[in-house]
Design an enzyme around this catalytic site. Structure first.
Site, PDB file in Angstrom:
ATOM      1  N   ASP A  10      42.789  46.522  34.482  1.00 34.88           N
ATOM      2  CA  ASP A  10      41.891  46.202  35.576  1.00 34.88           C
ATOM      3  C   ASP A  10      42.047  44.700  35.823  1.00 34.88           C
ATOM      4  O   ASP A  10      42.567  43.982  34.960  1.00 34.88           O
ATOM      5  CB  ASP A  10      40.459  46.561  35.146  1.00 34.88           C
ATOM      6  CG  ASP A  10      39.430  46.093  36.141  1.00 34.88           C
ATOM      7  OD1 ASP A  10      39.622  46.341  37.346  1.00 34.88           O
ATOM      8  OD2 ASP A  10      38.424  45.479  35.725  1.00 34.88           O
ATOM      9  N   LEU A  11      41.614  44.219  36.974  1.00 38.72           N
ATOM     10  CA  LEU A  11      41.766  42.787  37.275  1.00 38.72           C
ATOM     11  C   LEU A  11      40.484  42.004  36.962  1.00 38.72           C
ATOM     12  O   LEU A  11      40.446  41.197  36.023  1.00 38.72           O
ATOM     13  CB  LEU A  11      42.138  42.614  38.754  1.00 38.72           C
ATOM     14  CG  LEU A  11      42.241  41.173  39.247  1.00 38.72           C
ATOM     15  CD1 LEU A  11      43.408  40.435  38.585  1.00 38.72           C
ATOM     16  CD2 LEU A  11      42.428  41.151  40.769  1.00 38.72           C
ATOM     17  N   ASP A  12      39.446  42.282  37.753  1.00 35.72           N
ATOM     18  CA  ASP A  12      38.206  41.506  37.650  1.00 35.72           C
ATOM     19  C   ASP A  12      37.526  41.767  36.305  1.00 35.72           C
ATOM     20  O   ASP A  12      37.172  42.894  36.004  1.00 35.72           O
ATOM     21  CB  ASP A  12      37.251  41.905  38.788  1.00 35.72           C
ATOM     22  CG  ASP A  12      37.820  41.578  40.166  1.00 35.72           C
ATOM     23  OD1 ASP A  12      38.335  40.466  40.326  1.00 35.72           O
ATOM     24  OD2 ASP A  12      37.742  42.432  41.063  1.00 35.72           O
ATOM     25  N   THR A  18      36.437  37.024  38.075  1.00 35.58           N
ATOM     26  CA  THR A  18      36.067  36.822  39.482  1.00 35.58           C
ATOM     27  C   THR A  18      34.685  37.402  39.781  1.00 35.58           C
ATOM     28  O   THR A  18      34.176  37.217  40.879  1.00 35.58           O
ATOM     29  CB  THR A  18      37.098  37.484  40.419  1.00 35.58           C
ATOM     30  OG1 THR A  18      37.324  38.795  39.928  1.00 35.58           O
ATOM     31  CG2 THR A  18      38.392  36.715  40.485  1.00 35.58           C
ATOM     32  N   LYS A  46      30.401  46.301  39.591  1.00 37.23           N
ATOM     33  CA  LYS A  46      31.685  46.100  38.908  1.00 37.23           C
ATOM     34  C   LYS A  46      32.568  47.350  39.016  1.00 37.23           C
ATOM     35  O   LYS A  46      32.126  48.439  38.670  1.00 37.23           O
ATOM     36  CB  LYS A  46      31.466  45.714  37.447  1.00 37.23           C
ATOM     37  CG  LYS A  46      30.916  44.307  37.314  1.00 37.23           C
ATOM     38  CD  LYS A  46      30.947  43.811  35.887  1.00 37.23           C
ATOM     39  CE  LYS A  46      30.487  42.361  35.838  1.00 37.23           C
ATOM     40  NZ  LYS A  46      30.308  41.908  34.459  1.00 37.23           N
ATOM     41  N   GLY A  47      33.771  47.158  39.474  1.00 35.00           N
ATOM     42  CA  GLY A  47      34.727  48.262  39.590  1.00 35.00           C
ATOM     43  C   GLY A  47      34.545  49.108  40.835  1.00 35.00           C
ATOM     44  O   GLY A  47      35.297  50.042  41.083  1.00 35.00           O
ATOM     45  N   ILE A  48      33.537  48.785  41.627  1.00 36.26           N
ATOM     46  CA  ILE A  48      33.194  49.582  42.812  1.00 36.26           C
ATOM     47  C   ILE A  48      33.757  48.913  44.066  1.00 36.26           C
ATOM     48  O   ILE A  48      33.689  47.689  44.198  1.00 36.26           O
ATOM     49  CB  ILE A  48      31.640  49.710  42.914  1.00 36.26           C
ATOM     50  CG1 ILE A  48      31.049  50.260  41.606  1.00 36.26           C
ATOM     51  CG2 ILE A  48      31.206  50.545  44.106  1.00 36.26           C
ATOM     52  CD1 ILE A  48      31.505  51.655  41.228  1.00 36.26           C
ATOM     53  N   ARG A  50      34.594  47.518  47.910  1.00 35.20           N
ATOM     54  CA  ARG A  50      33.808  46.588  48.739  1.00 35.20           C
ATOM     55  C   ARG A  50      32.751  47.324  49.572  1.00 35.20           C
ATOM     56  O   ARG A  50      31.585  46.937  49.571  1.00 35.20           O
ATOM     57  CB  ARG A  50      34.756  45.817  49.660  1.00 35.20           C
ATOM     58  CG  ARG A  50      34.091  44.638  50.351  1.00 35.20           C
ATOM     59  CD  ARG A  50      35.087  43.926  51.250  1.00 35.20           C
ATOM     60  NE  ARG A  50      36.330  43.638  50.545  1.00 35.20           N
ATOM     61  CZ  ARG A  50      37.483  43.334  51.141  1.00 35.20           C
ATOM     62  NH1 ARG A  50      37.541  43.251  52.461  1.00 35.20           N
ATOM     63  NH2 ARG A  50      38.573  43.097  50.435  1.00 35.20           N
ATOM     64  N   SER A 115      43.354  48.214  40.110  1.00 32.63           N
ATOM     65  CA  SER A 115      42.126  47.552  40.558  1.00 32.63           C
ATOM     66  C   SER A 115      41.646  48.112  41.883  1.00 32.63           C
ATOM     67  O   SER A 115      42.449  48.465  42.742  1.00 32.63           O
ATOM     68  CB  SER A 115      42.396  46.051  40.715  1.00 32.63           C
ATOM     69  OG  SER A 115      41.339  45.418  41.389  1.00 32.63           O
ATOM     70  N   ALA A 116      40.333  48.140  42.037  1.00 32.10           N
ATOM     71  CA  ALA A 116      39.740  48.566  43.313  1.00 32.10           C
ATOM     72  C   ALA A 116      39.845  47.469  44.364  1.00 32.10           C
ATOM     73  O   ALA A 116      39.578  47.704  45.540  1.00 32.10           O
ATOM     74  CB  ALA A 116      38.274  48.928  43.096  1.00 32.10           C
ATOM     75  N   ASN A 119      42.079  42.423  47.241  1.00 28.20           N
ATOM     76  CA  ASN A 119      42.556  41.045  47.102  1.00 28.20           C
ATOM     77  C   ASN A 119      43.399  40.841  45.846  1.00 28.20           C
ATOM     78  O   ASN A 119      43.702  39.693  45.485  1.00 28.20           O
ATOM     79  CB  ASN A 119      41.361  40.082  47.039  1.00 28.20           C
ATOM     80  CG  ASN A 119      40.519  40.123  48.306  1.00 28.20           C
ATOM     81  OD1 ASN A 119      41.039  39.941  49.393  1.00 28.20           O
ATOM     82  ND2 ASN A 119      39.226  40.369  48.164  1.00 28.20           N
ATOM     83  N   LYS A 146      37.309  54.225  41.431  1.00 20.75           N
ATOM     84  CA  LYS A 146      36.812  54.521  40.091  1.00 20.75           C
ATOM     85  C   LYS A 146      35.380  55.030  40.240  1.00 20.75           C
ATOM     86  O   LYS A 146      34.672  54.541  41.116  1.00 20.75           O
ATOM     87  CB  LYS A 146      36.837  53.254  39.234  1.00 20.75           C
ATOM     88  CG  LYS A 146      38.240  52.681  39.067  1.00 20.75           C
ATOM     89  CD  LYS A 146      38.218  51.286  38.445  1.00 20.75           C
ATOM     90  CE  LYS A 146      39.611  50.678  38.481  1.00 20.75           C
ATOM     91  NZ  LYS A 146      39.681  49.302  37.954  1.00 20.75           N
ATOM     92  N   GLU A 170      39.774  47.836  30.513  1.00 21.23           N
ATOM     93  CA  GLU A 170      38.727  47.883  31.543  1.00 21.23           C
ATOM     94  C   GLU A 170      37.425  47.256  31.070  1.00 21.23           C
ATOM     95  O   GLU A 170      37.041  47.421  29.922  1.00 21.23           O
ATOM     96  CB  GLU A 170      38.418  49.358  31.841  1.00 21.23           C
ATOM     97  CG  GLU A 170      38.879  49.876  33.157  1.00 21.23           C
ATOM     98  CD  GLU A 170      38.258  49.234  34.381  1.00 21.23           C
ATOM     99  OE1 GLU A 170      37.244  48.523  34.263  1.00 21.23           O
ATOM    100  OE2 GLU A 170      38.803  49.439  35.462  1.00 21.23           O
ATOM    101  N   ASP A 171      36.728  46.576  31.996  1.00 24.71           N
ATOM    102  CA  ASP A 171      35.419  46.008  31.636  1.00 24.71           C
ATOM    103  C   ASP A 171      34.257  46.747  32.302  1.00 24.71           C
ATOM    104  O   ASP A 171      33.109  46.405  32.043  1.00 24.71           O
ATOM    105  CB  ASP A 171      35.338  44.522  32.039  1.00 24.71           C
ATOM    106  CG  ASP A 171      35.267  44.351  33.546  1.00 24.71           C
ATOM    107  OD1 ASP A 171      36.010  45.046  34.269  1.00 24.71           O
ATOM    108  OD2 ASP A 171      34.441  43.536  34.005  1.00 24.71           O
TER     109      ASP A 171
HETATM  110  C1  G6P Z   1      36.782  45.118  41.719  1.00 24.24           C
HETATM  111  C2  G6P Z   1      35.459  44.445  41.383  1.00 24.24           C
HETATM  112  C3  G6P Z   1      34.369  44.905  42.315  1.00 24.24           C
HETATM  113  C4  G6P Z   1      34.816  44.728  43.764  1.00 24.24           C
HETATM  114  C5  G6P Z   1      36.079  45.530  44.021  1.00 24.24           C
HETATM  115  C6  G6P Z   1      36.599  45.385  45.435  1.00 24.24           C
HETATM  116  O1  G6P Z   1      36.745  46.420  41.286  1.00 24.24           O
HETATM  117  O2  G6P Z   1      35.072  44.727  40.056  1.00 24.24           O
HETATM  118  O3  G6P Z   1      33.213  44.146  42.064  1.00 24.24           O
HETATM  119  O4  G6P Z   1      33.797  45.154  44.657  1.00 24.24           O
HETATM  120  O5  G6P Z   1      37.080  45.081  43.114  1.00 24.24           O
HETATM  121  O6  G6P Z   1      37.069  44.072  45.621  1.00 24.24           O
HETATM  122  P1  G6P Z   1      37.534  43.432  46.964  1.00 24.24           P
HETATM  123  O7  G6P Z   1      38.252  42.192  46.518  1.00 24.24           O
HETATM  124  O8  G6P Z   1      38.465  44.404  47.642  1.00 24.24           O
HETATM  125  O9  G6P Z   1      36.338  43.177  47.793  1.00 24.24           O
HETATM  126 MG    MG Z   2      36.604  44.910  36.251  1.00 22.54          MG
END
Ligand code: G6P
Ligand code: MG
Length: 216
Positions: A10-12, A18, A46-48, A50, A115-116, A119, A146, A170-171
């Site tokens: 996962d990224l964030d 972030t 988190k993980g959800i 935008r 990652s969801a 960006n 996710k 994953e966090d």
């Molecule tokens: C990650 C983050 C979420 C965020 C999602 C979409 O999963 O944990 O908090 O809403 O990415 O990110 P974005 O950069 O596309 O808005």
């Molecule tokens: Mg994350």
């Protein structure tokens, strides 16, 4: 053959923190709409994706907006978020993660991003880590977020590794559910009391490497 033949990240909250920037940007939007967003409430995002996150924030404030206004608010939030992200430098990668990715590369184990975030590539470029990943599955590719397993199954397919031989880092609770639904080893980054479905939970990558992974 080692049982783990690919690692999906996962990224964030795993590669870089972030989440703080997402929080600032969502909170500013909430305050502009007349309510506050607590750190605890932010955990739910988190993980959800935008747009799903926007729906959750609006429901917390009991605010109803037209579809057009929702798109505008989401775009504004994203512009603010990206602006905040521009403060980041390669030093902002979370402790130990670069070393672990190097270790995987040296051992011929491919890495993928799951990652969801739409960006993801911009953020990875910003911290100079895009080159570590053999595949990127991000919010622009997936149709189901996710906890659906799609994001990690796509990553495994790209890397040509069966799900049972993949480890996911994953966090987020939703991300751990996604990894387990994909039939993968789920390594939680954070607290065991939160990531209860993970196969193992570690605080971060500082004391973690291939020998530890192979022991799970
Ligand atoms: C990650 C983050 C979420 C965020 C999602 C979409 O999963 O944990 O908090 O809403 O990415 O990110 P974005 O950069 O596309 O808005
Ligand atoms: Mg994350």
């Amino acid at each position: 053959m080692p049982s783990i033949q690919a690692c999906l990240f996962d990224l964030d909250g795993v590669i870089v923190d972030t989440a703080q920037f997402h929080y600032i940007a969502w909170r500013e939007m909430a305050q502009d709409l007349g309510f506050d967003l607590t750190r605890e409430e932010n955990e739910r995002l988190k993980g959800i994706s935008r747009m799903e996150s926007l729906e959750i924030v609006l429901s917390i404030g009991g605010v109803h907006l037209s579809e057009e206004e929702k798109l505008r608010r989401a775009a504004d939030k994203n512009a603010r978020y990206l602006d905040l992200c521009m403060q980041m430098t390669p030093d902002d990668a979370l402790p130990g993660v670069r070393r672990f990715l190097d270790e995987l590369k040296q051992n011929g184990i491919p890495s993928g991003l799951g990652s969801a975030s739409k960006n993801a590539k911009v953020i990875l470029e910003r911290i100079d880590m895009l080159h570590y990943f053999d595949t990127i599955v991000d919010g622009n590719r997936i149709t189901k977020g996710k906890p659906d397993p799609q994001v990690f199954l796509m990553g495994a397919a790209d890397l040509n590794v069966t799900p049972a031989h993949c480890a996911v880092f994953e966090d987020a609770v939703a991300g751990i559910e996604s990894a387990k639904a994909a039939g993968m080893l789920a390594v939680g980054i954070g607290e065991a009391s939160v990531l209860t479905e993970a196969d193992i939970v570690i605080p971060g990558f500082e004391n973690f490497g291939l020998p530890q992974l192979e022991k799970i």
